[in-house]
Design an enzyme around this catalytic site. Sequence first.
Site, mmCIF file in Angstrom:
data_model
loop_
_atom_site.group_PDB
_atom_site.id
_atom_site.type_symbol
_atom_site.label_atom_id
_atom_site.label_comp_id
_atom_site.label_asym_id
_atom_site.label_seq_id
_atom_site.Cartn_x
_atom_site.Cartn_y
_atom_site.Cartn_z
ATOM 1 N N TRP A 34 1.691 -5.684 -6.659
ATOM 2 C CA TRP A 34 2.855 -5.054 -6.014
ATOM 3 C C TRP A 34 3.869 -6.137 -5.659
ATOM 4 C CZ3 TRP A 34 -1.102 -1.758 -6.437
ATOM 5 C CH2 TRP A 34 -0.868 -0.384 -6.306
ATOM 6 N N TRP A 36 6.462 -6.689 -3.225
ATOM 7 C CA TRP A 36 6.629 -7.404 -1.942
ATOM 8 C C TRP A 36 5.310 -7.897 -1.392
ATOM 9 C CZ3 TRP A 36 8.439 -5.050 3.329
ATOM 10 C CH2 TRP A 36 7.757 -3.880 3.646
ATOM 11 N N GLY A 168 9.140 0.476 0.676
ATOM 12 C CA GLY A 168 7.987 -0.220 1.247
ATOM 13 C C GLY A 168 7.399 0.540 2.428
ATOM 14 N N ASP A 170 6.606 3.734 2.811
ATOM 15 C CA ASP A 170 6.552 4.873 1.892
ATOM 16 C C ASP A 170 6.563 6.261 2.526
ATOM 17 O OD1 ASP A 170 6.024 2.583 0.455
ATOM 18 O OD2 ASP A 170 4.482 3.488 -0.775
ATOM 19 N N TRP A 359 2.737 4.782 7.857
ATOM 20 C CA TRP A 359 4.149 4.548 8.170
ATOM 21 C C TRP A 359 4.763 5.556 9.143
ATOM 22 C CZ3 TRP A 359 5.679 -0.142 7.398
ATOM 23 C CH2 TRP A 359 5.212 -0.866 6.302
ATOM 24 N N GLU A 402 -5.125 -2.354 6.591
ATOM 25 C CA GLU A 402 -3.748 -2.190 6.094
ATOM 26 C C GLU A 402 -2.801 -1.838 7.249
ATOM 27 O OE1 GLU A 402 -3.600 0.946 3.216
ATOM 28 O OE2 GLU A 402 -1.504 0.583 2.659
HETATM 29 C C1 GLC Z 1 1.667 1.060 0.260
HETATM 30 C C2 GLC Z 1 2.780 0.539 1.146
HETATM 31 C C3 GLC Z 1 3.643 -0.427 0.342
HETATM 32 C C4 GLC Z 1 2.775 -1.494 -0.265
HETATM 33 C C5 GLC Z 1 1.640 -0.884 -1.110
HETATM 34 C C6 GLC Z 1 0.648 -1.899 -1.592
HETATM 35 O O1 GLC Z 1 2.152 1.854 -0.765
HETATM 36 O O2 GLC Z 1 3.527 1.575 1.667
HETATM 37 O O3 GLC Z 1 4.614 -0.996 1.169
HETATM 38 O O4 GLC Z 1 3.513 -2.352 -1.042
HETATM 39 O O5 GLC Z 1 0.940 0.025 -0.291
HETATM 40 O O6 GLC Z 1 0.100 -2.595 -0.517
#
Ligand code: GLC
Length: 436
Positions: A34, A36, A168, A170, A359, A402
Amino acid sequence: MEELKNKAIEVLKGNWKDEVGFSIPCANLYPFQWFWDSGLIAIGFSHFDMPKAEAEIETLLDAQWGNGFIPHIIFHTESDTYFPGPDFHRSDLHPLSSKKYKSTGMTQPPVTGFVLEELYRISTDKKATLKFLETVIDKVYFNHEYFYKNRDPQNEGLVYIYHNWESGTDNSPIWDDIWETMNPPEYTFERRDTTHVDAAERPSKREYDHYLYIIDIAKEHNYSDEKIAELSPFLVQDPLFNAMLIKSNESLIKLYELIGNNADKIAQLKKWQEKSIQSFNNKLFDDEIGAYIHYDLRNEKPLRYLSSSSFSPLFANIPSKERAASMVNVMMDKFGGEHQYLCASFDPTSERFNPKKYWRGPVWINLNWMLYNGLKQYGFLDIANRVKQDSIEIIEKNGFYEYFDSRKDMHNHGKAGYGGNNFSWSAALIVDLLNE
Ligand code: GLC
């Protein structure tokens, strides 16, 4: 603290994929690379294994498209533990997509610029690191150019996102307002996330219909940015996303100055930066709320909610000192009560707050890390330290999850860490905080 740091390092080592040279965010739930996540993970690695930090960034940038775009997920491996996978996203539809890697056709917050600066700050061999930076920095610049050329239809210096997965954050309750404007078809598909994680901590089936429908619209037009800007029901100027771009602009300017011989790029970055910061302050600050908010570009209306994203501009040096001080008051008033860990991802005083759900309320370590650095930068050292201590405490109590319940009393009986466990960026950023 040494013990916690060693555990964090073990998590990072466990999620590293040596054959390709990247890290998964965590096993099962997120089995690919992923955008970021990779950037933030590289910061962690740079404290104890710089070659891996560099490889993480190189692999990410290797998946860049011919137009500068960097995808949000790069599908390095086949895996059927994730939906929607490469066959749904079909990045090959875009004429300039990578021929080497399958990916999604959406992006994520552009952290790479400031990550490069972090690598340089942390490096114990600055000369070697600068050499590495010279080999990758133009790709990051090209990515910023992509954003300003393709994601700013009104030429404001603010870029849009066209999908909640680009943000990010989500499943933020802020997107509920957008879902209300849509009526997508009912999709038939098999979710995979809820086989790994309690469904109560994840989005609903109906929410997923919206997510898939937006992608379908983009695919119908081969992921053309122009068509997306014209047609996507989701078109939002997000303060977190734009703050990441602005922070990264600032870092690119500093790094190009160190490298030398890049006057044109520096001049262009400064132009973008000036315009972006001005529009950000004029358009995204809500006086009544006392912090930054999202703007719905499709329906031309502000989305007037407080979230941890509202404070992320502190990290990017966007507010004036006075504005920063009043934002911090708002944050402490709404998010900083003695029964709350800093910093909930959504306004704890709102009806939409849900401290267990993805989130919609829980504490996330990446946002805390940004907040910590932002507060410190403006001189709010006590509050910055509280953010840091809270982050360490929730991980010590629960492990490297997480996300975490923001209510302190939930941490006294049983599990209050949610989503995936042994989560890479939670580990990476704790390594950084503990190395201070
Ligand atoms: C979830 C988060 C996202 C992140 C992904 C992988 O989808 O919302 O921000 O990049 O997980 O960790």
